[in-house]
Design an enzyme around this catalytic site. Structure first.
Site, PDB file in Angstrom:
ATOM      1  N   HIS A  23       0.807  -1.224   0.000  1.00  0.00           N
ATOM      2  CA  HIS A  23       0.000   0.000   0.000  1.00  0.00           C
ATOM      3  C   HIS A  23       0.840   1.274   0.000  1.00  0.00           C
ATOM      4  O   HIS A  23       0.508   2.244  -0.682  1.00  0.00           O
ATOM      5  CB  HIS A  23      -0.921   0.001   1.221  1.00  0.00           C
ATOM      6  CG  HIS A  23      -2.045  -0.965   1.073  1.00  0.00           C
ATOM      7  ND1 HIS A  23      -2.836  -1.371   2.116  1.00  0.00           N
ATOM      8  CD2 HIS A  23      -2.522  -1.605  -0.008  1.00  0.00           C
ATOM      9  CE1 HIS A  23      -3.736  -2.226   1.691  1.00  0.00           C
ATOM     10  NE2 HIS A  23      -3.567  -2.384   0.396  1.00  0.00           N
ATOM     11  N   GLU A  61       2.448 -14.437 -25.609  1.00  0.00           N
ATOM     12  CA  GLU A  61       2.681 -14.330 -24.162  1.00  0.00           C
ATOM     13  C   GLU A  61       3.039 -15.670 -23.539  1.00  0.00           C
ATOM     14  O   GLU A  61       3.243 -15.779 -22.340  1.00  0.00           O
ATOM     15  CB  GLU A  61       1.510 -13.658 -23.436  1.00  0.00           C
ATOM     16  CG  GLU A  61       0.136 -13.964 -23.956  1.00  0.00           C
ATOM     17  CD  GLU A  61      -0.959 -13.101 -23.331  1.00  0.00           C
ATOM     18  OE1 GLU A  61      -0.680 -12.199 -22.539  1.00  0.00           O
ATOM     19  OE2 GLU A  61      -2.124 -13.369 -23.658  1.00  0.00           O
ATOM     20  N   ASP A  93       2.769 -11.517 -19.203  1.00  0.00           N
ATOM     21  CA  ASP A  93       2.663 -12.970 -19.114  1.00  0.00           C
ATOM     22  C   ASP A  93       3.899 -13.653 -19.685  1.00  0.00           C
ATOM     23  O   ASP A  93       4.346 -14.666 -19.158  1.00  0.00           O
ATOM     24  CB  ASP A  93       1.404 -13.458 -19.844  1.00  0.00           C
ATOM     25  CG  ASP A  93       0.191 -13.352 -18.930  1.00  0.00           C
ATOM     26  OD1 ASP A  93       0.279 -13.782 -17.773  1.00  0.00           O
ATOM     27  OD2 ASP A  93      -0.842 -12.824 -19.377  1.00  0.00           O
ATOM     28  N   CYS A 103       2.426  -4.975 -25.947  1.00  0.00           N
ATOM     29  CA  CYS A 103       1.356  -4.345 -25.168  1.00  0.00           C
ATOM     30  C   CYS A 103       1.472  -4.641 -23.679  1.00  0.00           C
ATOM     31  O   CYS A 103       0.591  -4.298 -22.907  1.00  0.00           O
ATOM     32  CB  CYS A 103      -0.019  -4.746 -25.689  1.00  0.00           C
ATOM     33  SG  CYS A 103      -0.338  -6.516 -25.558  1.00  0.00           S
TER      34      CYS A 103
HETATM   35  C1  PEP Z   1       0.413  -9.181 -20.957  1.00  0.00           C
HETATM   36  O1  PEP Z   1       0.334 -10.321 -20.487  1.00  0.00           O
HETATM   37  O2  PEP Z   1       1.486  -8.574 -21.113  1.00  0.00           O
HETATM   38  C2  PEP Z   1      -0.812  -8.464 -21.348  1.00  0.00           C
HETATM   39  C3  PEP Z   1      -0.766  -7.308 -21.975  1.00  0.00           C
HETATM   40  O3  PEP Z   1      -1.981  -9.041 -21.002  1.00  0.00           O
HETATM   41  P1  PEP Z   1      -2.618  -8.948 -19.529  1.00  0.00           P
HETATM   42  O4  PEP Z   1      -1.747  -8.034 -18.714  1.00  0.00           O
HETATM   43  O5  PEP Z   1      -4.002  -8.444 -19.733  1.00  0.00           O
HETATM   44  O6  PEP Z   1      -2.551 -10.380 -19.097  1.00  0.00           O
HETATM   45 MG    MG Z   2      -1.529 -11.418 -20.672  1.00  0.00          MG
END
Ligand code: PEP
Ligand code: MG
Length: 690
Positions: free
Chosen positions: A300, A536, A560, A607
């Site tokens: 936190h 991923e 991931d 991403c």
């Molecule tokens: C990722 O795994 O990098 C991704 C963009 O998907 P999420 O974070 O939604 O699992």
């Molecule tokens: Mg992911």
């Protein structure tokens, strides 16, 4: 009397926010409600009592309601548990905030200087003297018992004042733009209202204990029994109880605020650890940043520091507690470093870097709508990741050239039935409208063991991240995917959209998903849209050449990909430092993916959070990534950083990074990257989003 038995599917069991929602709902009914788990029983209206049951994911609980509205109470609680207890993709939201790229990290290294390494918790640089904050000695309750009436009145007054102070802290954090983080204090208010706790305290006062003794003893006993359950989440709750306990005890004893005694100049605060209320009440005028010996970036205190814009380093170890007050230092929240007694030149460099950081933030916002082109003319698309309709307009205003990842989980979680095709199509259409002609990449539903859907029966899994999640779940429930694809194709008339499938591990999965898309398109006479997949899972990266022949694009989910490559749970607070997407193993998978894609004339985006990491950006560019899709606030600064890079140098850096042995070595290399004036644009252009 009415009874029901139900399984808890939430990843963290009946803890924290799910438990609070359960208690809030129970409190709406007059019936007496008990929850039984194994041989233990709890009052459903008492948060603490419920937490002490230690209900974990997959456990059965028995709910018993007795009283005039018992049937309604039971029905509401069963529906609540079935709908996931308010967990709407908590694992997505709880990923540590991505660092926001601003000015290039200053190079503050100097031979012989002492640098203490911790974990980066909140970005920014602080330059100033160290100030040690020793936690105030434990308060001793006053055993003097006045009269029953006076002790009860003292407790009531202290609780009311504590409530006011906690609400003030929550409001302060909300005003800083962190409404979600303010929920930490909602949990503290819950402790103040807990009927079980209050009745225990009142019971002791009734037996002749002073209010302060009764309060102190009951709270300490509760905190100890939670901490003894040997569960990190419950231990964190014990810390919350002690935080609230200390506040009320201080008020009962009439002791003035225990905030740090600060000198009259601004300082870098050093402490063993900080509680949420310590952090929320830090005086921004006099505290430049903080460094703690303990703590993690997901605790936190770190979350609040990010929300309050306070540079912070956590988990720096006990050596920092030996530093004398007044020792000059530089706190680097981006790299997780505390430079102790730096040379005057380094101090000056840091001060300049601070000013530059402010200026560059300002300039980045002003240029947010310009494209991101390196000094030597290499263009990279910068898109945004969003997970709600309202975020689309914000992304456009922040300069996002597209939505590189629309997480659709928000449409499916926290409800008792799947959304209809019409509802989904309307939502996708709204996002397209908000993006005003820019591309939107819709990722199909990515839920499963870690984010169960209440309306699908799924057995509990001991290893949900390796279980039926993402595309595996959708292929097991093809109707769910078919309806989502129908909605996506219907919305395609509203603007340029693409679809991508998450968690693909095998080519069979890709082909099945792709075939379903084609089938739906033929069935409804929909338009042809581009279809891609997320990379991923390491298997998908290694087989990228096979996939590349069939997909329209790849988008690399580094969150991931890192977790599966390094075998580190992405939600594991203590292993946060190990889960570094700049590990050469992850980079080699990215490189392999990009090479395979480009050979087939396909583009590749990133991403995951890595795409907004300033030290990763030059390397990702150098590996040939064509698009970065990042959290919305990072869009302007990521673009600005790209504009300062030289693609030719990025490519050299990427090759060196691939040859490194450790993530640390990669970070050191990246930090040393310096722009050079000559430029040469040789990269084959693969335009992802135009
Ligand atoms: C990722 O795994 O990098 C991704 C963009 O998907 P999420 O974070 O939604 O699992
Ligand atoms: Mg992911």
């Amino acid at each position: 009397m009415k009874t029901a038995t139900i399984t808890i599917h939430n990843p963290t069991g009946l803890h924290a926010r799910p438990a609070r929602l359960f208690v809030d709902t129970a409190k709406k009914f007059r019936a007496s409600i008990r929850v039984q788990h194994g041989s233990k029983e709890a009052n459903a209206k008492s948060m603490i009592s419920l937490l002490k049951l230690g209900v974990e994911q997959g456990a059965d609980i028995q709910i018993t309601a007795e009283g005039e509205d018992e049937a309604a109470a039971l029905e509401a609680l069963v529906a609540l548990v079935t709908s996931g207890l308010g967990e709407d993709g908590a694992s997505v939201a709880s990923a540590p905030a991505a660092p926001v790229a601003t000015a290039p990290a200053p190079r503050l290294a100097e031979p012989g200087a002492r640098v203490i390494r911790g974990l980066p918790a909140a970005p920014g640089l602080a330059v100033g003297p160290i100030w040690q904050w020793r936690a105030a000695p434990a308060l001793q309750p006053d055993p003097t018992f006045r009269s029953l009436g006076e002790e009860q009145a003292a407790l009531t007054t202290a609780l009311a004042e504590a409530r006011r102070q906690i609400e003030q802290m929550a409001a302060r954090v909300s005003r800083a733009g962190a409404a979600d983080e303010a929920a930490i204090f909602a949990a503290h208010l819950e402790i103040l209202h807990d009927p079980e706790l209050l009745s225990m305290v009142e019971g002791r006062i009734g037996q002749g204990s002073s209010a302060s003794v009764a309060w102190h003893d009951v709270m300490e006993q509760q905190a100890e029994s939670l901490a003894a359950l040997d569960d990190p989440l419950l231990a964190a709750r014990a810390a919350d109880i002690r935080d609230v306990s200390r506040l009320v005890l201080r008020l009962l004893l009439g002791v003035a605020s225990e905030g740090p005694q600060l000198p009259d100049h601004a300082v870098i605060l050093v402490a063993d650890d900080l509680s949420p209320s310590d952090t929320a009440t830090l005086d921004r005028q006099r505290i430049l940043g903080f460094c703690t010996a303990k703590g993690t970036p997901t605790a936190h205190a770190a979350i609040l520091a990010r929300a309050l814009g306070l540079p912070a380093v956590v988990g720096a170890g006990p050596a920092i507690l030996e530093l004398a007050n007044g020792t000059p230092a530089i706190l680097d929240g981006e790299q997780g470093l505390l430079h102790v007694e730096p040379a005057e030149t380094t101090l000056q460099a840091a001060r300049l870097a601070q000013e530059e950081r402010q200026r560059s933030l300002q300039a980045a916002r002003q240029a947010a709508h310009q494209p991101a082109v390196t000094l030597d003319g290499h263009r990279v698309e910068v898109a945004a990741n969003i997970g709600a309709v309202a975020e689309a307009a914000q992304a456009r205003e922040a300069g996002a050239e597209a939505i590189g990842l629309l997480r659709t989980e928000f449409l499916f979680l926290q409800r008792t039935q799947a959304p209809s095709v019409e509802e989904q199509a309307a939502v996708y259409g709204e996002v397209l409208d908000a993006m005003q002609g820019r591309v939107v990449i819709i990722r199909t539903l990515d839920v499963g063991g870690d984010k169960p859907l209440p309306y699908l029966t799924q057995p509990a899994e001991s290893n949900p991240f390796l279980g039926v999640r993402g595309i595996r779940l959708c292929l097991q429930q093809p109707e769910l995917l078919r309806r989502q694809l129908t909605a996506i194709l219907q919305a395609a008339a509203r603007g340029p959209l693409r679809v991508m499938f998450p968690m693909i591990a095998t080519v069979e999965e890709w082909r099945q998903a792709r075939a379903l898309l084609d089938e739906v398109r033929v069935d409804i006479g929909g338009p042809a849209i581009e279809a891609g997949m997320m990379i991923e899972v390491p298997a998908a990266a290694l087989m990228a050449d096979i996939f590349a022949a069939e997909v329209d694009f790849f988008s690399i989910g580094t969150n991931d990909l890192t977790q599966y490559t390094l075998a580190v749970d992405r939600q594991h607070a203590e292993l946060a430092a190990l889960a570094d997407g700049l590990h050469p193993a992850v980079l080699r998978l990215i490189a392999h993916t990009v090479e395979a894609a480009h050979r087939a004339g396909k583009w590749v985006g990133v991403c995951g959070e890595l795409g907004a990491d300033p030290q990763a950006i030059p390397i990702l560019l150098g590996l040939g990534v064509d698009e970065l899709s990042v959290n919305t606030p990072a869009v302007p600064t990521v673009k600005a950083l790209i504009r300062r890079l030289e693609f030719r140098r990025c490519r050299q850096l990427a090759q060196q990074a691939l040859a490194c042995e450790t993530a640390d070595a990669v970070r050191t290399l990246s930090a040393a990257l310096a722009a050079s004036p000559d430029s040469e644009q040789t990269h084959e252009q693969v335009r992802p989003l135009s």
